[in-house]
Design a protein around this motif. Structure first.
Motif, mmCIF file in Angstrom:
data_model
loop_
_atom_site.group_PDB
_atom_site.id
_atom_site.type_symbol
_atom_site.label_atom_id
_atom_site.label_comp_id
_atom_site.label_asym_id
_atom_site.label_seq_id
_atom_site.Cartn_x
_atom_site.Cartn_y
_atom_site.Cartn_z
ATOM 1 N N GLY A 53 -4.580 -9.942 -6.261
ATOM 2 C CA GLY A 53 -5.957 -11.107 -6.758
ATOM 3 C C GLY A 53 -5.625 -12.392 -7.358
ATOM 4 N N LYS A 54 -4.635 -12.858 -6.477
ATOM 5 C CA LYS A 54 -4.774 -14.179 -6.403
ATOM 6 C C LYS A 54 -4.994 -14.005 -5.220
ATOM 7 C CE LYS A 54 -2.050 -18.332 -7.551
ATOM 8 N NZ LYS A 54 -0.528 -18.708 -8.510
ATOM 9 N N ASP A 55 -3.606 -14.052 -4.351
ATOM 10 C CA ASP A 55 -3.843 -14.765 -2.569
ATOM 11 C C ASP A 55 -4.848 -13.769 -2.506
ATOM 12 O OD1 ASP A 55 -1.326 -16.104 -3.121
ATOM 13 O OD2 ASP A 55 -0.217 -14.398 -3.809
ATOM 14 N N TYR A 56 -4.795 -12.158 -2.287
ATOM 15 C CA TYR A 56 -5.303 -11.296 -1.868
ATOM 16 C C TYR A 56 -5.515 -10.202 -3.142
ATOM 17 C CZ TYR A 56 -5.304 -13.386 2.737
ATOM 18 O OH TYR A 56 -5.261 -14.119 3.657
ATOM 19 N N TYR A 57 -6.539 -9.356 -2.033
ATOM 20 C CA TYR A 57 -6.158 -7.978 -3.188
ATOM 21 C C TYR A 57 -5.718 -7.267 -2.343
ATOM 22 C CZ TYR A 57 -9.993 -9.901 -6.037
ATOM 23 O OH TYR A 57 -10.722 -10.926 -7.718
ATOM 24 N N PHE A 58 -4.901 -6.472 -2.490
ATOM 25 C CA PHE A 58 -4.680 -5.463 -1.548
ATOM 26 C C PHE A 58 -4.672 -4.174 -1.345
ATOM 27 C CE2 PHE A 58 -1.832 -9.159 -2.065
ATOM 28 C CZ PHE A 58 -1.389 -9.527 -0.652
ATOM 29 N N LYS A 59 -5.365 -3.974 0.088
ATOM 30 C CA LYS A 59 -6.177 -2.088 -0.267
ATOM 31 C C LYS A 59 -5.391 -1.473 1.057
ATOM 32 C CE LYS A 59 -9.114 -3.292 -2.732
ATOM 33 N NZ LYS A 59 -9.033 -2.889 -4.444
ATOM 34 N N SER A 60 -4.870 -0.550 1.284
ATOM 35 C CA SER A 60 -5.021 0.131 2.217
ATOM 36 C C SER A 60 -6.020 0.507 3.231
ATOM 37 C CB SER A 60 -4.573 1.605 2.054
ATOM 38 O OG SER A 60 -5.595 2.535 1.219
ATOM 39 N N ARG A 61 -5.901 0.711 4.031
ATOM 40 C CA ARG A 61 -6.414 1.031 5.130
ATOM 41 C C ARG A 61 -8.294 1.861 5.631
ATOM 42 N NH1 ARG A 61 -9.102 -0.484 10.894
ATOM 43 N NH2 ARG A 61 -7.364 -1.436 10.803
ATOM 44 N N ALA A 62 -8.020 2.998 4.391
ATOM 45 C CA ALA A 62 -9.297 3.879 3.319
ATOM 46 C C ALA A 62 -9.730 3.656 2.539
ATOM 47 C CB ALA A 62 -7.879 5.371 3.621
ATOM 48 N N GLU A 63 -8.522 2.811 1.813
ATOM 49 C CA GLU A 63 -9.398 1.910 0.178
ATOM 50 C C GLU A 63 -10.963 0.775 0.814
ATOM 51 O OE1 GLU A 63 -6.319 2.345 -3.319
ATOM 52 O OE2 GLU A 63 -6.597 0.774 -1.784
ATOM 53 N N PHE A 64 -10.128 0.003 1.914
ATOM 54 C CA PHE A 64 -10.848 -1.373 2.635
ATOM 55 C C PHE A 64 -12.187 -0.327 3.001
ATOM 56 C CE2 PHE A 64 -12.345 -5.070 5.137
ATOM 57 C CZ PHE A 64 -12.147 -5.550 4.228
ATOM 58 N N GLU A 65 -12.271 0.560 3.934
ATOM 59 C CA GLU A 65 -13.040 1.170 4.829
ATOM 60 C C GLU A 65 -14.029 1.209 3.808
ATOM 61 O OE1 GLU A 65 -11.639 3.619 7.575
ATOM 62 O OE2 GLU A 65 -11.402 2.249 9.500
ATOM 63 N N ALA A 66 -13.629 2.325 2.523
ATOM 64 C CA ALA A 66 -14.327 2.917 1.261
ATOM 65 C C ALA A 66 -15.766 1.783 1.241
ATOM 66 C CB ALA A 66 -13.856 3.893 0.284
ATOM 67 N N MET A 67 -14.361 0.480 0.912
ATOM 68 C CA MET A 67 -15.418 -0.321 0.531
ATOM 69 C C MET A 67 -16.438 -0.489 0.554
ATOM 70 S SD MET A 67 -12.526 -2.313 -1.440
ATOM 71 C CE MET A 67 -13.717 -3.933 -2.870
ATOM 72 N N VAL A 68 -16.228 -0.524 2.066
ATOM 73 C CA VAL A 68 -17.401 -1.374 3.379
ATOM 74 C C VAL A 68 -18.542 -0.351 3.928
ATOM 75 C CG1 VAL A 68 -17.692 -1.584 5.625
ATOM 76 C CG2 VAL A 68 -15.824 -2.490 4.838
#
Length: 215
Positions: A53-68
């Protein structure tokens, strides 16, 4: 947010590598605590010392792709096998709270943000070098990259510069202090735009009421 508070800005700064956008962004953030830098999401592993939340929001590929897929990313791209992007929700919240959010992105990221649901809050600024010779000199002066890397950045800069006309403002960074002053003037003017001040209508009504009370 009070009726007199302005809406926040979504500030995009783009330029070819070496033209000064990162230095200008750092100066803005250091001197204006009402501007926040956008925290990106990424699928790469967290490194030692990094904070969620400060440097990055770290996500799995599945989580990231779901957000997209859900339209929750303002912009995104894949770099060296990892996904990077800008989550929309924290930016939208900041804007509603009257806080400005700064994006240091390339023209592709800028295009995606300007096509998003937050496009009405966007102020986009492109930074040009005074000359191509000056751009190459600045890249070499960094002393951080090999001649091969510098050549690659120079080759890419032509494509970057070709998108200058897509931006609201274009500044020439011939002198860093002057360019910084111009950048701050742009931001000040945009903050004062009538359509960014939701409390103006009630203020004008109050002034008209005072006129009526005088008659």
């Amino acid at each position: 947010m009070s009726v007199d508070a302005r809406l926040g800005l979504l500030i995009i700064i783009s330029s070819p590598s070496g033209a000064g956008k990162s230095t200008l962004a750092k100066r803005l953030l250091a001197d204006d605590d009402t501007i926040n830098f956008s925290v990106s999401a990424t699928t790469r592993p967290m490194r030692n010392g990094e904070v969620e939340g400060k440097d990055y929001y770290f996500k799995s590929r599945a989580e990231f792709e779901a957000m997209v897929d859900a339209g929750q990313m303002l912009e995104h791209a894949e770099v060296f096998g990892n996904l990077y992007g800008s989550p929309m929700e924290p930016v939208a919240q900041a804007i509603q709270q009257g806080r400005d959010v700064l994006f240091d992105v390339d023209w592709q990221g800028g295009q995606q943000i300007r096509a998003s649901n937050l496009r009405d809050n966007v102020v986009s600024i492109f930074i040009l070098p005074p000359s191509i010779a000056a751009l190459e000199s600045r890249l070499n002066a960094r002393g951080q990259d090999s001649a091969e890397v510098v050549a690659g950045r120079m080759a890419k800069s032509r494509d970057e510069i070709s998108h200058w006309a897509e931006y609201d403002y274009v500044l020439v960074n011939e002198d860093l202090d002057t360019c910084e002053a111009e950048l701050r003037a742009v931001i000040t003017a945009e903050r004062l735009r009538r359509d960014r001040q939701p409390g103006l209508m009630s203020r004008v009504r109050a002034l008209n009421t005072e006129f009526e009370d005088m008659t």
